[in-house]
Scaffold this motif. Structure first.
Motif, PDB file in Angstrom:
ATOM      1  N   THR A 206       0.827  -1.072   0.019  1.00 28.64           N
ATOM      2  CA  THR A 206      -0.245   0.049  -0.014  1.00 28.64           C
ATOM      3  C   THR A 206       0.898   1.233   0.030  1.00 28.64           C
ATOM      4  N   PHE A 207       2.029   1.235   0.624  1.00 31.49           N
ATOM      5  CA  PHE A 207       3.119   2.352   0.749  1.00 31.49           C
ATOM      6  C   PHE A 207       4.043   2.390  -0.291  1.00 31.49           C
ATOM      7  N   SER A 208       4.683   1.256  -0.529  1.00 33.91           N
ATOM      8  CA  SER A 208       5.810   1.109  -1.381  1.00 33.91           C
ATOM      9  C   SER A 208       5.474   1.088  -2.604  1.00 33.91           C
ATOM     10  N   SER A 209       4.293   0.971  -3.114  1.00 28.26           N
ATOM     11  CA  SER A 209       3.774   1.067  -4.490  1.00 28.26           C
ATOM     12  C   SER A 209       3.510   2.356  -4.907  1.00 28.26           C
ATOM     13  N   PHE A 210       3.174   3.350  -3.669  1.00 25.60           N
ATOM     14  CA  PHE A 210       3.049   4.740  -3.757  1.00 25.60           C
ATOM     15  C   PHE A 210       4.458   5.566  -3.781  1.00 25.60           C
ATOM     16  N   PHE A 211       5.060   5.193  -2.732  1.00 22.36           N
ATOM     17  CA  PHE A 211       6.615   5.925  -2.298  1.00 22.36           C
ATOM     18  C   PHE A 211       7.600   5.045  -2.724  1.00 22.36           C
ATOM     19  N   HIS A 212       8.232   5.427  -3.759  1.00 27.82           N
ATOM     20  CA  HIS A 212       9.403   4.268  -4.232  1.00 27.82           C
ATOM     21  C   HIS A 212      10.467   4.257  -3.391  1.00 27.82           C
ATOM     22  N   PHE A 213      10.811   5.126  -2.351  1.00 18.90           N
ATOM     23  CA  PHE A 213      11.732   5.393  -1.712  1.00 18.90           C
ATOM     24  C   PHE A 213      11.535   4.376  -0.422  1.00 18.90           C
ATOM     25  N   ILE A 214      10.483   3.903  -0.237  1.00 17.69           N
ATOM     26  CA  ILE A 214      10.046   2.702   0.527  1.00 17.69           C
ATOM     27  C   ILE A 214      10.434   1.446   0.185  1.00 17.69           C
ATOM     28  N   PRO A 215      11.163   0.509   0.810  1.00 11.58           N
ATOM     29  CA  PRO A 215      11.545  -0.832   0.324  1.00 11.58           C
ATOM     30  C   PRO A 215      10.427  -1.682   0.538  1.00 11.58           C
ATOM     31  N   GLY A 216      10.312  -2.415  -0.747  1.00  6.96           N
ATOM     32  CA  GLY A 216       9.021  -3.406  -0.737  1.00  6.96           C
ATOM     33  C   GLY A 216       8.620  -3.502  -1.960  1.00  6.96           C
ATOM     34  N   PRO A 217       7.290  -4.260  -2.174  1.00  6.09           N
ATOM     35  CA  PRO A 217       6.730  -4.310  -3.717  1.00  6.09           C
ATOM     36  C   PRO A 217       6.369  -3.068  -4.262  1.00  6.09           C
ATOM     37  N   ARG A 218       6.679  -3.145  -5.735  1.00  4.89           N
ATOM     38  CA  ARG A 218       6.234  -1.900  -6.368  1.00  4.89           C
ATOM     39  C   ARG A 218       4.861  -2.029  -7.007  1.00  4.89           C
ATOM     40  N   LEU A 219       4.146  -3.207  -6.801  1.00  2.00           N
ATOM     41  CA  LEU A 219       3.082  -3.382  -7.282  1.00  2.00           C
ATOM     42  C   LEU A 219       1.875  -3.184  -6.247  1.00  2.00           C
ATOM     43  N   GLY A 220       0.784  -2.835  -6.574  1.00  2.00           N
ATOM     44  CA  GLY A 220      -0.163  -2.425  -5.617  1.00  2.00           C
ATOM     45  C   GLY A 220      -0.981  -3.788  -4.931  1.00  2.00           C
ATOM     46  N   PRO A 221      -1.603  -3.759  -3.649  1.00  7.46           N
ATOM     47  CA  PRO A 221      -2.029  -5.177  -3.165  1.00  7.46           C
ATOM     48  C   PRO A 221      -2.970  -5.889  -4.079  1.00  7.46           C
ATOM     49  N   ARG A 222      -3.907  -4.963  -4.947  1.00  5.90           N
ATOM     50  CA  ARG A 222      -4.649  -5.635  -5.724  1.00  5.90           C
ATOM     51  C   ARG A 222      -4.055  -6.406  -7.022  1.00  5.90           C
ATOM     52  N   THR A 223      -2.864  -5.680  -7.511  1.00  3.82           N
ATOM     53  CA  THR A 223      -2.317  -6.193  -8.390  1.00  3.82           C
ATOM     54  C   THR A 223      -1.445  -7.488  -8.158  1.00  3.82           C
ATOM     55  N   ILE A 224      -0.912  -7.495  -6.917  1.00  5.10           N
ATOM     56  CA  ILE A 224      -0.411  -8.708  -6.292  1.00  5.10           C
ATOM     57  C   ILE A 224      -1.389  -9.871  -6.285  1.00  5.10           C
ATOM     58  N   VAL A 225      -2.636  -9.555  -5.702  1.00  6.97           N
ATOM     59  CA  VAL A 225      -3.657 -10.731  -5.904  1.00  6.97           C
ATOM     60  C   VAL A 225      -3.564 -11.146  -7.306  1.00  6.97           C
ATOM     61  N   ALA A 226      -3.763 -10.257  -8.360  1.00  8.95           N
ATOM     62  CA  ALA A 226      -3.987 -10.608  -9.616  1.00  8.95           C
ATOM     63  C   ALA A 226      -2.800 -11.548 -10.224  1.00  8.95           C
ATOM     64  N   ARG A 227      -1.655 -11.097  -9.628  1.00  8.53           N
ATOM     65  CA  ARG A 227      -0.494 -11.876 -10.118  1.00  8.53           C
ATOM     66  C   ARG A 227      -0.252 -13.436  -9.615  1.00  8.53           C
ATOM     67  N   MET A 228      -1.107 -13.633  -8.502  1.00 12.35           N
ATOM     68  CA  MET A 228      -1.373 -14.878  -7.879  1.00 12.35           C
ATOM     69  C   MET A 228      -2.118 -15.703  -8.829  1.00 12.35           C
ATOM     70  N   PHE A 229      -2.797 -15.237  -9.754  1.00 13.94           N
ATOM     71  CA  PHE A 229      -3.795 -16.014 -10.676  1.00 13.94           C
ATOM     72  C   PHE A 229      -3.272 -15.873 -11.958  1.00 13.94           C
ATOM     73  N   GLY A 230      -2.089 -15.214 -12.226  1.00 13.99           N
ATOM     74  CA  GLY A 230      -1.320 -15.261 -13.510  1.00 13.99           C
ATOM     75  C   GLY A 230      -2.183 -14.115 -14.369  1.00 13.99           C
ATOM     76  N   VAL A 231      -2.732 -13.205 -13.946  1.00 13.27           N
ATOM     77  CA  VAL A 231      -3.352 -12.130 -14.409  1.00 13.27           C
ATOM     78  C   VAL A 231      -2.435 -11.022 -14.673  1.00 13.27           C
ATOM     79  N   GLN A 232      -2.325 -10.422 -15.739  1.00 10.68           N
ATOM     80  CA  GLN A 232      -1.333  -9.321 -16.030  1.00 10.68           C
ATOM     81  C   GLN A 232      -2.128  -7.937 -16.386  1.00 10.68           C
ATOM     82  N   ASP A 233      -1.347  -6.831 -16.048  1.00  8.13           N
ATOM     83  CA  ASP A 233      -1.839  -5.605 -16.301  1.00  8.13           C
ATOM     84  C   ASP A 233      -3.330  -4.918 -15.757  1.00  8.13           C
TER      85      ASP A 233
END
Length: 469
Positions: free
Chosen positions: A347-374
């Motif tokens: 939620t934070f690292s995808s908005f502020f890139h200086f915060i270490p962590g995923p660059r994808l948003g939480p919902r996008t992370i969920v989508a990637r678990m199902f192999g869904v892109q974009d």
């Protein structure tokens, strides 16, 4: 217990320090002057002269039957508890499951019921009292500031996109994330404006027909502006939040039966003694209008993308997809989760890139678990919580969630404009979040800011969880 929590007290002190620093800064001075210029320009504009004529459009004959229906509902359980979180939140959550085209598994249903149980338990056991709601004496300035920043950001965002996303969904790809989030300030600004209108009505500075028409005009303007971005969540939050503020912001004092009907008609009321800005009947109309708006926008978007889904199938299929995603997550990661906080950090690292962590948003992370892109995928209010911490996370999250809504509900009971606005805003986001989740950065800022305002407003915590009788 809040009053004994070192972290909460530290956060409250930091909040007061940052806010005091901002209010004493040159930036605030310039913003205040700018908003005052806008206010002066508005009061001298043709738009203001039109708004002054709005009460003349008051449909007294149309509203009398609604007032009569409200009188029949008055004193009923639904009328008293329609916006009590302990009633409406479980009701909407269970209704959400009922209308789904997907049958959730027993484990999925059990996990949701456990979450609701801890939400209710936390709501009932947590007690807090308020002397005065923080920033109440600055409510008008806060509303102007929110609306000013929100409208200017919306104009810039739409101009940058080159088209209005509501009519051209492809234009969303060209929106600025930062300015889109700033545009959402229109919604709390509009809700706070309606709460202020309700306060002025209670103070007898506005007649009933004036207060009603100004509030309705604000609802239409707020929803119309935020709808330009084409996001259903913001449209529904605006409709629900403004309606809740209208319902809770009016006078709850019964008009004596000795008052002549002619006097009531002069102020736009009825002889029923009901002086809320709107009643249960209007709330139900807004609720069904919101459902219609969701279906209409989804149907329009589906037609633009070549889909053949029927108009009345939109909601059932959308809910079914969301529940199926949650069902997969809970059945796979139900004991203790798998990401252990990484999804929440996104939620934070995808908005502020200086915060270490995923660059994808939480919902996008969920989508990637199902192999869904974009694209992103919603997984209900509890999906990302399960992904991080499993059922243990559900229990902790829903207990904290119940406490926050209890704080907001208690603040609204003080009849403070800021308290009513905070409760209306948080409750509307909570109800919409049952489907979408509460994982966006701006939503976190709204909840955190509201929580800190309420913490700074508290007089005392009368009972702790352990001392409740």
């Amino acid at each position: 217990m809040i009053s004994q929590s070192i972290s909460i007290r530290f956060a409250a002190v930091c909040f007061r320090f940052v806010l005091a620093s901002f209010l004493n800064s040159k930036t605030y001075t310039y913003l205040l002057r700018f908003s005052e210029i806008l206010q002066a320009a508005f009061f001298n504009s043709a738009s203001y002269r039109f708004i002054k004529m709005v009460p003349c459009l008051y449909p007294g004959q149309l509203w009398q039957p609604l007032d009569s229906l409200n009188t029949r509902f008055k004193g009923s359980f639904l009328s008293k508890n329609i916006f009590n979180p302990i009633f409406i939140f479980p009701f909407v959550y269970l209704s959400f499951i009922a209308v789904s085209s997907y049958r959730i598994s027993n484990l999925g249903l059990f996990s949701i019921l456990i979450g609701i149980l801890f939400f209710v338990f936390s709501f009932l056991r947590f007690k807090i009292d308020y002397n005065k709601i923080y920033l109440e004496d600055r409510a008008e300035k806060v509303a102007v500031l929110l609306l000013t920043v929100g409208v200017l950001s919306l104009v810039y965002d739409v101009l940058q996109a080159g088209a209005v996303p509501l009519f051209d969904p492809a234009a969303k790809r060209h929106l600025s994330v930062t300015f889109t989030m700033l545009s959402t300030l229109i919604v709390p600004g509009g809700i706070l404006t309606i709460a202020i209108i309700g306060r002025r009505f209670r103070e007898k500075k506005l007649e009933l027909k004036e207060a009603r028409m100004y509030a309705i005009f604000t609802l239409i303007a707020t929803t119309g502006l935020i709808a330009l971005l084409g996001y259903r969540t913001q449209i529904i939050v605006s409709l629900l939040g403004c309606s809740i503020a209208m319902y809770m912001g009016g006078s709850k004092t019964r008009i004596p039966s000795t008052v002549p009907p002619e006097s009531l008609r002069r102020v736009g009321g009825s002889n029923t003694g009901d002086t809320r800005l709107i009643g249960l009947t209007e709330i139900l109309l807004v609720f069904f209008s919101a459902i219609f708006a969701i279906s209409l926008l989804g149907y329009y978007r589906g037609m633009a993308e070549g889909s053949s889904v029927g108009f009345f199938e939109i909601i059932a299929r959308r809910v079914g997809l969301t529940l199926s995603v949650y069902d997969y997550l809970i059945n796979r990661f139900w004991p203790f989760g798998v990401n252990h906080g990484t999804t929440m950090l996104a939620t934070f690292s995808s908005f502020f890139h200086f915060i270490p962590g995923p660059r994808l948003g939480p919902r996008t992370i969920v989508a990637r678990m199902f192999g869904v892109q974009d694209i992103s995928m919603t997984s209900t209010l509890l999906g990302t919580v399960v992904l991080d911490f499993g059922i243990v996370g559900i229990i902790a999250f829903m207990a904290a969630f119940g406490g926050i809504l209890k704080m907001a509900y208690t603040a609204a009971k003080t009849n403070s404009a800021v308290g009513i606005a905070i409760f209306a805003f948080l409750l509307s986001y909570s109800l919409v979040g049952i489907e979408t989740g509460l994982v966006d950065f701006n939503v976190f800022v709204f909840f955190a800011g509201s929580f800190l305002i309420l913490v700074n407003s508290r007089k005392c915590v009368t009972k702790s969880f352990n001392n409740h009788q």
